[in-house]
Scaffold this motif. Structure first.
Motif, short mmCIF file in Angstrom:
data_model
loop_
_atom_site.label_atom_id
_atom_site.label_comp_id
_atom_site.label_asym_id
_atom_site.label_seq_id
_atom_site.Cartn_x
_atom_site.Cartn_y
_atom_site.Cartn_z
N GLN A 58 0.82 -1.21 0.00
CA GLN A 58 0.00 0.00 0.00
C GLN A 58 0.85 1.26 0.00
O GLN A 58 0.57 2.20 -0.74
N GLN A 59 1.90 1.28 0.84
CA GLN A 59 2.66 2.53 0.93
C GLN A 59 3.33 2.88 -0.40
O GLN A 59 3.39 4.03 -0.80
N SER A 62 0.60 4.08 -2.86
CA SER A 62 0.15 5.45 -2.58
C SER A 62 1.23 6.45 -2.95
O SER A 62 0.95 7.52 -3.51
N GLU A 66 1.05 9.46 -5.77
CA GLU A 66 1.30 10.85 -5.40
C GLU A 66 2.41 11.46 -6.25
O GLU A 66 2.35 12.62 -6.64
N LYS A 86 -5.10 -0.76 6.27
CA LYS A 86 -4.63 -0.06 5.06
C LYS A 86 -5.72 0.03 3.98
O LYS A 86 -5.49 0.54 2.89
N ARG A 88 -8.42 1.74 3.57
CA ARG A 88 -8.85 3.06 3.10
C ARG A 88 -7.87 3.59 2.05
O ARG A 88 -8.27 4.08 0.99
N ALA A 89 -6.58 3.47 2.37
CA ALA A 89 -5.56 3.98 1.44
C ALA A 89 -5.53 3.16 0.16
O ALA A 89 -5.33 3.70 -0.93
#
Ligand SMILES: *Cc1c(COP(=O)(O)O)cnc(C)c1O
Length: 227
Positions: A58-59, A62, A66, A86, A88-89
């Motif tokens: 996920q990180q 995301s 970005e 996680k 939501r992300a």
């Protein structure tokens, strides 16, 4: 070979595998797995015509979203283990989530945007005997599908996803995925997607009916060390 040549080469091999299996190559969606590579690789792939990319954390997903400008028509597939916290992300960043494997994860994805546009999800199967691996045991698939249908109206179940175990012939593993896909379709008749097949076993996956291939190294070359 550069990236464009490797893409073309792989697509030709995928088309060959499809024809050998008596299938139409246009039934197949090739997702390029970009994990551990920098965000710029996604821009390069996009310029080469790629519209489906996959990430497993996920990180990283995301962060790449970005870092990159909006790339119209690009679809991000989340293919890694889905932690409820996680969700939501993940929902904010992905158009397709391949790794729904328990009621709680589905609930968290739904709760992240209950009135939002339907999110395409696949139910991930665990083809091993190790419950620590991601995925629902095949025996629990119909119950998970029923839960998503009844309790998570903002999720649209599209099919199944699986990774072939290392200690089994891929064809045997993918035959179990095909059987699971059939049992899912008794609950959700239009859940026809089968996400299976990676760089080392896509031909076997295509022969077993895969519709979505998740290909990393055969296109990108070796992955950099996990950062
Ligand atoms: C990394 C990964 C892939 C791609 O693997 P390659 O062997 O590089 O093609 C496919 N599926 C999942 C779930 C992955 O984590």
């Amino acid at each position: 070979m550069d990236l464009t040549a490797r893409l073309a080469d792989l697509d030709a091999r995928i088309a060959d595998a499809a024809r050998s299996a008596g299938r139409d190559p246009s039934e197949l969606t090739r997702i390029v797995v970009t994990k551990f590579h920098p965000a710029e690789l996604v821009s390069t792939l996009y310029a080469a015509g790629v519209r489906e990319v996959g990430e497993n954390r996920q990180q990283e997903l995301s962060a790449k979203r970005e870092a990159l400008p909006d790339l119209p028509g690009l679809r991000w597939h989340f293919i890694g283990q889905l932690q409820s916290k996680k969700a939501r992300a993940v929902r904010a960043a992905a158009q397709v989530v391949h790794s729904v494997d328990r009621d709680r994860a589905a609930d968290a994805l739904h709760a992240a945007d209950p009135d939002g546009a339907p999110l395409a999800v696949l139910l991930q199967l665990n083809l091993t005997d190790d419950p620590g691996r991601g995925g629902v045991a095949p025996a629990g698939l119909e119950s998970l599908a029923t839960h998503v249908l009844t309790a998570c109206p903002s999720l649209r179940v599209r099919g199944v996803m699986a990774v072939a175990p290392l200690d089994e012939a891929p064809a045997a593993a993918f035959a179990r995925v095909a059987a699971a896909s059939e049992s899912l379709r008794r609950v959700v008749p239009d859940a026809t997607w089968i996400s299976a097949g990676m760089s080392g076993d896509y031909a076997e996956a295509i022969a077993a009916g895969a519709t979505h291939l998740r290909i990393g190294t055969a296109i990108t070359g070796p992955r950099p060390e996990r950062r």
